[in-house]
Design an enzyme around this catalytic site. Structure first.
Site, short mmCIF file in Angstrom:
data_model
loop_
_atom_site.label_atom_id
_atom_site.label_comp_id
_atom_site.label_asym_id
_atom_site.label_seq_id
_atom_site.Cartn_x
_atom_site.Cartn_y
_atom_site.Cartn_z
CB ALA A 34 -7.94 -24.72 -7.27
N GLY B 272 -6.48 -21.74 -3.02
CA GLY B 272 -7.85 -21.95 -2.58
C GLY B 272 -7.93 -22.46 -1.15
CD GLU C 178 -8.76 -17.77 -2.88
OE1 GLU C 178 -9.16 -16.73 -3.42
OE2 GLU C 178 -8.61 -18.85 -3.51
CD GLU D 106 -4.09 -18.09 -5.71
OE1 GLU D 106 -5.01 -18.57 -5.03
OE2 GLU D 106 -3.18 -17.37 -5.21
#
Length: 261
Positions: free
Chosen positions: A67, A112, A115, A135
């Protein structure tokens, strides 16, 4: 398919090619990219020109490196929950898309980005790909479904290890763990492999392909009886023109021509 600021789109031979195009930022997901993904996959479902999707990242260094940290540095508890739920909703759209979606992961596939790749139906990696959910190094956890999909794909013990340590794994280990389907030396070869798989899939009955996606996803839905989903989907297939065509072609010893009807 319209023009987008952070994603390149091209439809060729029934395949929609999506390229996350933020190369200077290692294709990091920002709010704009997520909303563009939402818009695109909302259209994919009903666009008859699109039979399948290949999702990749611009350049050789990253699929998606995570992200955009600048956008999440000021989150509070209330908007953080909305932030996570929004991403989960968009990735669920990809996971439940009725057309096959393959991620071609090149370079960093982290946070992300990992993911996002896991939300796709299959993953093909280049030899230089690196996977991870780091993370914890930021004092947070995966928020776009990573804790769930990584556990489903590679098992509880290894998922715990990767998420708790924040360690990265290479493409070969990812394949051994079941996180990716294939590993190819270069991005060009990885894209060719994805195209080859989709070429085979697109020769099959589109309705049946969509129902396979539904049934496989039902395995992981506690509120849904996957066996009943399978039986219902089987019955829906038998109602279709594709079923008539497929069985007729088999008996007549010819290649079927499916129309998705």
């Amino acid at each position: 398919m319209g023009d987008f600021h952070t994603i390149l789109t091209e439809i060729k031979n029934g395949v929609l090619y999506l390229t996350i195009n933020r190369e200077p930022s290692l294709n990091a997901l920002n709010f704009n990219t997520l909303e563009e993904l939402r818009t695109i996959f909302d259209e994919v479902v009903d666009n008859k020109e699109i039979k399948a999707v290949i999702l990749t990242g611009a350049g050789e260094k990253a699929f998606v490196a995570g992200a955009d940290i600048r956008e999440i540095a000021d989150l509070n508890e209330v908007n953080a929950r909305k932030f996570a739920e929004n991403g989960q909703e968009i990735f669920s759209m990809i996971e439940n898309c009725n057309k096959p979606v393959i991620a071609v992961t090149n370079g960093y596939t982290l946070g992300g980005g990992c993911e996002l790749a896991m939300a796709c139906h299959m993953r093909i990696a280049t030899a230089n790909a690196k996977f991870g959910q780091p993370e914890v190094n930021l004092g947070i956890i995966p928020g776009y479904g990573g804790t769930q999909r990584l556990t489903i794909l590679i098992g509880r013990g290894k998922a715990n290890e990767l998420m708790m340590t924040g360690n990265l794994i290479d493409a070969q280990e990812a394949k051994e763990l079941g996180l990716v389907n294939h590993v190819l030396p270069t991005k060009e070869e990885a894209m060719a492999k994805a195209e080859s798989i989709l070429k085979t899939i697109m020769e099959k009955a589109p309705l049946a392909i969509g129902m396979i996606i539904d049934c496989v996803n039902a395995v992981y839905l506690s509120e849904e009886n996957g066996y009943q989903t399978e039986a219902n989907s089987f019955a829906r297939c038998v109602k279709s023109g594709d079923y008539v065509e497929g069985t007729s072609a088999f008996l007549e010893k010819r290649k079927p021509v499916f129309r998705g009807e």
